[in-house]
Design an enzyme around this catalytic site. Structure first.
Site, PDB file in Angstrom:
ATOM      1  CE  LYS A   1      -4.406  -0.247   2.364  1.00  0.00           C
ATOM      2  NZ  LYS A   1      -5.055  -0.031   3.662  1.00  0.00           N
TER       3      LYS A   1
HETATM    4  C1  E4P Z   1      -8.276   0.805   3.591  1.00  0.00           C
HETATM    5  O1  E4P Z   1      -7.549   0.033   3.027  1.00  0.00           O
HETATM    6  C2  E4P Z   1      -8.126   1.297   4.971  1.00  0.00           C
HETATM    7  O2  E4P Z   1      -7.450   0.325   5.732  1.00  0.00           O
HETATM    8  C3  E4P Z   1      -9.416   1.525   5.683  1.00  0.00           C
HETATM    9  O3  E4P Z   1     -10.526   1.135   4.887  1.00  0.00           O
HETATM   10  C4  E4P Z   1      -9.567   2.848   6.325  1.00  0.00           C
HETATM   11  O4  E4P Z   1     -10.809   2.900   6.971  1.00  0.00           O
HETATM   12  P1  E4P Z   1     -11.167   3.927   8.115  1.00  0.00           P
HETATM   13  O5  E4P Z   1     -11.565   5.214   7.482  1.00  0.00           O
HETATM   14  O6  E4P Z   1     -12.331   3.287   8.822  1.00  0.00           O
HETATM   15  O7  E4P Z   1      -9.959   4.064   8.997  1.00  0.00           O
END
Ligand code: E4P
Length: 214
Positions: A83
């Site tokens: 990522k």
């Molecule tokens: C995506 O890959 C992230 O890990 C995640 O969906 C972020 O979500 P949040 O806004 O609930 O922290």
């Protein structure tokens, strides 16, 4: 639509994998920190459970650091996807990692323009954060619809991950749009099972069945 689990909790990943519902996993630095366990240990356990891509985030802010982290992390298991936050240095890293055969997930994307750039740069996955957009009174799902249209118009191979999911309606909307993947927190997946009429109907079927002579 594929279901990824948005967590670093090994027990939850095992539970939902045993149900056959986990096509992949996404983690982020906050989710890893929440577990209070060594990073590498958690990631390796997740990768051994899940027969699909597992996103792990690079935290460097300049290209050399991002590339080094990506190379190191991707050696931990065959199914790791790196990522990379949507920053200019991160975008520069995308085609380089593609050439090296390292899968990438362009994260912290909040607009269709950002996603378009990431797709042109060759990212394997792009993750629009819809819940965080909803939180600031911007329809997150509109961004997903725009990204899917762009992907289809130009035939990008990138898979779109609906991220920052907050509730089951988000999943219905994502599936209606035709998003490739939703990454779902375990508590939302749990809620997707629930319906009071299922419980009520089962209760009355079982009650009536008790009066039947078999
Ligand atoms: C995506 O890959 C992230 O890990 C995640 O969906 C972020 O979500 P949040 O806004 O609930 O922290």
């Amino acid at each position: 639509m594929k279901f990824f689990l948005d967590t670093a909790n090994v027990a939850d990943i095992k539970y939902w994998s045993d149900m056959g519902l986990v096509d992949g996993v996404t983690t982020n630095p906050s989710l890893i920190a929440k577990e209070g366990r060594p990073f590498k240990e958690v990631v390796r356990e997740i990768c051994a459970i899940v027969d699909g891509p597992v996103s792990v985030e690079a935290t460097s802010l300049e290209i050399e650091g991002i590339l080094q982290e990506a190379r190191d992390l991707s050696a931990w298991a065959d199914n790791i996807v790196i990522k990379i936050p949507f920053i200019k240095e991160g975008v520069k890293a995308l085609p380089i990692l593609k050439d090296e055969g390292i899968s990438t997930n362009s994260t912290l994307t909040f607009s269709a323009n950002q996603a378009l750039i990431a797709m042109k740069a060759g990212t394997d996955y792009v993750s629009p954060f819809i819940g965080r957009l909803d939180d600031i009174a911007h329809y997150g799902m509109d961004v997903v619809a725009d990204i899917m249209a762009m992907k289809n118009n130009y035939g990008f191979a990138t898979r779109v991950i609906v991220a920052s999911v907050r509730h089951p309606l988000h999943i219905i909307e994502a599936a209606r749009i035709g998003a490739d993947i939703s990454t779902i927190p375990a508590q939302v997946l749990e809620k997707m099972f629930m319906h009071p009429l299922t419980d009520k109907g089962l209760e009355s079927f079982l009650k009536d069945w008790r009066s039947v002579e078999v």
